[in-house]
Design an enzyme around this catalytic site. Structure first.
Site, PDB file in Angstrom:
ATOM      1  CB  ILE A 713    -104.086  46.410 -33.728  1.00  0.00           C
ATOM      2  CG1 ILE A 713    -103.678  47.056 -32.406  1.00  0.00           C
ATOM      3  CG2 ILE A 713    -103.859  44.911 -33.707  1.00  0.00           C
ATOM      4  CD1 ILE A 713    -104.438  46.529 -31.202  1.00  0.00           C
ATOM      5  N   GLY A 714    -102.892  49.454 -35.080  1.00  0.00           N
ATOM      6  CA  GLY A 714    -103.304  50.844 -35.257  1.00  0.00           C
ATOM      7  C   GLY A 714    -102.139  51.798 -35.135  1.00  0.00           C
ATOM      8  N   GLY A 716    -101.291  56.179 -34.682  1.00  0.00           N
ATOM      9  CA  GLY A 716    -101.858  57.489 -34.388  1.00  0.00           C
ATOM     10  C   GLY A 716    -100.773  58.515 -34.234  1.00  0.00           C
ATOM     11  N   GLY A 717    -101.179  59.687 -33.753  1.00  0.00           N
ATOM     12  CA  GLY A 717    -100.249  60.792 -33.637  1.00  0.00           C
ATOM     13  C   GLY A 717     -99.142  60.543 -32.634  1.00  0.00           C
ATOM     14  N   GLY A 719     -97.907  57.373 -31.888  1.00  0.00           N
ATOM     15  CA  GLY A 719     -97.148  56.163 -32.133  1.00  0.00           C
ATOM     16  C   GLY A 719     -98.019  55.043 -32.653  1.00  0.00           C
ATOM     17  CB  VAL A 721    -101.747  50.474 -30.859  1.00  0.00           C
ATOM     18  CG1 VAL A 721    -102.302  49.579 -29.759  1.00  0.00           C
ATOM     19  CG2 VAL A 721    -101.870  51.941 -30.453  1.00  0.00           C
ATOM     20  CE  LYS A 735    -101.251  54.755 -28.282  1.00  0.00           C
ATOM     21  NZ  LYS A 735    -102.239  55.835 -28.299  1.00  0.00           N
ATOM     22  CG  ASP A 837    -105.863  63.229 -28.892  1.00  0.00           C
ATOM     23  OD1 ASP A 837    -106.562  63.955 -29.613  1.00  0.00           O
ATOM     24  OD2 ASP A 837    -105.156  62.310 -29.341  1.00  0.00           O
TER      25      ASP A 837
END
Length: 992
Positions: A713-714, A716-717, A719, A721, A735, A837
């Site tokens: 579902i997503g 990012g920097g 890893g 999710v 995650k 972050d």
């Protein structure tokens, strides 16, 4: 030619040069002065009604309105306070007034910059430009006014920094710069103002430290007011040199350190306000020397220890004392009000112990006492005697024992009596009914028993009555219907029985009615539908009420929350309730309701949990059966099914029970086997630490089809999710950290890593996402969080309906929630947690758009051994500027990121261009006039905010800009930001 003759031209040249260096004194006459005044009048828009200001009336110039002359007939004063002047000072030729000593235009509508030509008024002694709309910087030419004694520039829109040239005005005795947008540090040159007696620069953007040079030179200072700025550093010991100081207000800054003992030298002090800073330590014993002290306010700091025992003993005029929200301990000073002048005492939010001072019994002038949130152990029946003049009493959240004394009824002037969250027991004395001026009575969360006295109905001025969370029994007194001014009535969480009296409908000003969690029976009186003002809440849940829901409740058109759950209501839900358009929540669960759920908008939007537990209710909501069959056929089928299935169910029940037991035992053996295997191999490949769920890595792997892309579902920097629906129905977000990042956790650091995770799983805050735990498997690390349905704030803000869905009120709520979340991580966790972050992608939204901060501490987990980072921690565009230089992440980096996020939420776009292009002068101008420039900065997809909401948004932008200050030391703490946001929200709510 002789030698003397040859040198004459040389002397003449020197004379002329020296002459040219002398100050030029412009010649003037009544005619030129009158012409200058008339010209200025005509430049104003519209020209003011100054009928005497006419060139045909020059001979009476000295009698013109607001004009005064000296003995020579030259204008010496121009004084036009509150004269509705509109326009600028550009049209006024100051050079035409060489003898002007006073220029006063306070409280007008003048605007534009202060002309630099004002420096031509060499004889000026009094300059008052307060209460206008002057903008821009204070002109440096102000330093030419060497005879100036009083300078008042309060309540304007001045920006930039304080000019150092002000230090040349050595005759200044009064300097007022308050309520502008002046920024930067106070120039050291101000220490030259040795005659200064009053200096005020509150409500600006001043930063830096309070320099010792100021305090050692301002020996004539009577009043120093610098509240509501961003001053840092400690209070210098040199403060003790201001022996004439009467008024010191440093409230609401970022001052740190302790109160210097030298404060005891300020024997003339009457008002001392150091509240809302970051001061700490013990209050010095020397503070007891302040014999003239009338007010002392130290609330919202980090003080500890006891209050000096002699405090108040030598201060007979002491009338206002505030120590709330610190960490004070010990007993209150025995002579706190020995002068009998004390009016207001607030000590809530500390750890005070012991009895209340005996002197309180003699404080005949005491007006207000607050002792909330302490640990007093005195019996309140003996601590207080009779106080005929008491007005405000709050003893809430302490450890008082004993019963409520009947003597409280003799405090005839009481308007507030608040004794919440203590251990008082016994009955409510009927004598309280004699408090004819009482407006607030709150006794909730105690051990009170018995009945509510009928005498409560005599409190005709009562606005709020809260007796909840006690052990009160008996009927609700009919006499409560006499409280026609009552706004809030809360009798919940008691043992009240009987029916709801119809007479409550006479409380025609009720905003909130909560009778939940009692033993009430009977029906809902239809008369309650006549409480037309009811807006906040009607909660009758968790009782034994029966009968049908009266359709008369549809007349509560302002009601926002309705809860009738956990009763015995029967019949259909009245279709008339669909007209309650103001309702935001409804709960009718666990009753005996039948029929179809009405098709109104509210019922369609309500969660399925609002209707479950009603076997006869049907509809499209989750947990209900569709309304597809007639009632007769349904009844017939049900009878057949019941008769046929009883025997089958009985025989199957035993088999199912045995199967379940065997399955549980088998799963337990497998779980124990997996744990034993992992421990045997000394690996971190464990079950998730959230033991309540008892789910394993295998459960997660199966739920995500071994982390298939379809469950992602997503990304990012750190890893990817994944969404995982576990066998027990629980939904979690997993995650999976990339292999490169996972490699940053060496084997020797495994224990530290696990300890860090353990610490993060203990975090509990409504605006921080819950971390269940982690597991390490196959060279990867998996962090398991609760699942948040709406996803990231970035997705919603920049989505197609982002602007419409995120209105100004919602955005304010999100900013405040995020601020409190970060403040919690920084100041309420031990050790403190730095997020590292903070971005819109790491702020998730619940279905009600409540923010939840995620990924807290993740960056820290990836490198536990190093405080100085060699790789990027955070996201570009949100990282603090000092990180590029120091590579060190501190809590002030989080503060900077929060400022960027807050601006992005309000602007509807990333504020990078704004932060890089705006100077502080421009920033302050934007803050000062939200209708002029702030509207150009705010998200253009929404209409401009108005009223109190606009004020809150202006403050958020102001706070966000302070958080993005280039200097980390000049940024406020998140505790301060969150505290201020809450304080402003409460203040603006009380104004509306």
């Amino acid at each position: 030619m002789t030698k003397s003759t040859a040198t004459c031209p040389l002397f003449l040249c020197l004379f002329l040069c020296l002459l040219s260096l002398l100050p030029f004194q412009a010649s003037s006459s009544p005619t030129t002065e009158a012409q200058a005044l008339a010209k200025w009048k005509n430049s104003l828009s519209p020209p003011p009604s100054l009928s005497s200001w006419s060139l045909t009336n020059i001979t009476h110039l000295c009698n013109w309105t607001g004009v005064a002359c000296n003995d020579g007939g030259s204008v010496s004063e121009i004084s036009l306070p509150g004269s509705s002047l509109s326009g600028t000072l550009d049209g006024l030729d100051f050079a035409s007034f060489p003898n002007l000593t006073c220029f006063n235009v306070i409280d007008n509508n003048l605007e534009g910059p202060i002309p630099s030509s004002i420096g031509n008024l060499s004889q000026l002694r009094f300059l008052n430009l307060a209460g206008n709309f002057f903008e821009g910087a204070i002109p440096r030419s102000i330093g030419q006014l060497r005879k100036l004694e009083k300078l008042d520039l309060r309540v304007n829109e001045l920006t930039s920094s304080t000019p150092s040239e002000l230090g040349l005005c050595s005759n200044l005795t009064y300097l007022a710069l308050a309520m502008n947008s002046i920024s930067g540090e106070l120039p050291l040159s101000l220490s030259n103002l040795v005659k200064l007696s009053e200096f005020g620069a509150s409500d600006n953007f001043l930063s830096g430290k309070l320099l010792p040079d100021f305090l050692t030179n301002w020996t004539e200072l009577f009043s120093l007011q610098l509240q509501n700025n961003f001053l840092t550093g400690q209070i210098p010991p040199e403060i003790g040199s201001l022996t004439k100081l009467n008024y010191l207000n440093l409230r609401n800054n970022s001052l740190s350190g302790t109160i210097p003992p030298e404060v005891g030298n300020l024997t003339s002090m009457t008002h001392l306000d150091l509240s809302m800073n970051q001061l700490y330590g013990e209050v010095p014993e020397t503070i007891s020397r302040l014999a003239n002290l009338q007010l002392i306010s130290l609330f919202a700091n980090n003080f500890w220890g006891g209050i000096p025992r002699d405090f108040g003993k030598y201060s007979p005029s002491l009338r206002y004392v505030s120590f709330l929200n610190n960490s004070f301990t010990g007993e209150l000073p025995p002579d706190l009000c020995s002068g009998f002048a004390l009016q207001n005492l607030t000590v809530n939010g500390n750890n005070f112990t012991g009895p209340l001072p005996d002197c309180l019994k003699n404080c005949s002038e005491l007006r207000r006492v607050r002792l909330d949130s302490n640990q007093f152990t005195a019996n309140i029946t003996s601590a207080f005697g009779v106080y005929p003049n008491l007005v405000f009493i709050s003893l809430s959240n302490n450890r008082f024992v004993g019963n409520l004394a009947a003597q409280w009824g003799e405090c005839k002037n009481l308007t507030n009596l608040q004794i919440d969250g203590t251990k008082i027991a016994g009955r409510i004395p009927p004598e309280l009914g004699k408090l004819s001026r009482l407006r607030v009575l709150t006794l909730h969360s105690n051990e009170l028993t018995g009945k509510i006295p009928d005498a409560m109905g005599n409190l005709g001025e009562l606005l709020s009555l809260n007796l909840s969370n006690n052990h009160l029994a008996g009927y609700i007194p009919i006499s409560l219907g006499n409280l026609s001014k009552l706004n809030y009535l809360d009798l919940s969480k008691n043992a009240m029985s009987g029916s709801i009296p119809n007479e409550l409908a006479n409380c025609e000003n009720l905003l909130s009615l909560n009778l939940s969690n009692n033993n009430l029976s009977g029906v809902i009186p239809p008369e309650l539908g006549n409480l037309f003002t009811l807006q906040i809440l009607l909660d009758l849940s968790h009782n034994s009420l029966a009968g049908s829901i009266p359709s008369n409740l549809a007349k509560l058109t302002k009601l926002e929350n309705l809860n009738l759950s956990h009763n015995n209501f029967s019949g259909a839900i009245p279709a008339a309730l669909t007209s309650l358009l103001s309702l935001t929540s409804i709960d009718l669960s666990y009753n005996e309701l039948t029929g179809a759920v009405p098709s109104g908008h509210l019922f369609q939007q309500a969660p399925g949990s609002a209707f479950i537990g009603n076997p006869g209710l049907c509809g499209n909501e989750t947990g209900l059966y569709p309304c597809g069959k007639s009632s007769k056929s349904t009844d017939h089928v049900e009878k057949v099914l019941v008769g046929a299935s009883v025997g089958v169910c009985c025989s199957l029940f035993l088999a199912i029970l045995i199967a379940v037991i065997l399955a549980i035992r088998r799963r337990k053996r497998l779980l124990d086997k997996e744990i034993k295997h992992l421990k045997k191999h000394n690996k971190s490949e464990q079950i998730i630490w959230e033991r309540l769920g008892k789910f394993t890595f295998s459960d997660i792997a199966r739920a995500t089809n071994d982390f298939s892309e379809e469950y992602c579902i997503g990304k990012g920097g750190f890893g990817s999710v994944y969404k995982a629906v576990l066998p027990n129905g629980q939904i979690v977000a997993v995650k999976k950290l990339n292999a490169q990042e996972s490699g940053n956790v060496p084997a020797v650091n495994r224990q530290s890593f696990e300890n860090e995770i353990h610490m993060l799983t203990e975090v509990r805050h409504r605006n921080v996402i819950k971390l269940h735990g982690f597991c390490s498997m196959k060279g990867c690390i998996y962090l398991v969080y609760e699942f948040i349905e709406r996803g990231s704030l970035a997705k919603v803000l920049y989505g197609g309906t982002g602007a419409a869905e995120l209105d100004w009120g919602t955005r304010v709520k999100i900013v405040e929630g995020v601020a409190h979340a970060i403040a919690y991580l920084h100041h309420n966790c031990s050790p403190p947690i730095v997020h590292r972050d903070i971005t819109l992608n790491n702020i998730l939204l619940e279905t009600d758009l409540e923010p939840r901060l995620s990924d807290f501490g993740t960056a820290r987990l990836l490198n536990l051994d190093s405080l100085n980072w060699t790789t990027v921690a955070g996201s570009y565009g949100y990282m603090a500027p000092e990180f590029a230089v120091t590579m060190r992440v501190t809590d002030k980096c989080d503060v900077y990121s929060f400022g960027v996020v807050a601006l992005e939420i309000m602007m509807g776009k990333h504020p990078g261009d704004l932060l890089s292009s705006l100077s502080m002068m421009q920033t302050s101008t934007i803050l000062k006039d939200p209708n002029l420039l702030l509207k150009d900065v705010l998200d253009p997809r929404l209409p401009p905010p108005t009223g109190q909401l606009a004020k809150r948004i202006v403050f958020i932008v102001m706070a966000a800009l302070a958080c993005t200050h280039m200097s980390p030391d000049s940024r406020p703490t998140m505790h301060f930001v969150a505290q201020e946001l809450s304080a402003r929200a409460e203040a603006y709510s009380s104004e509306s």
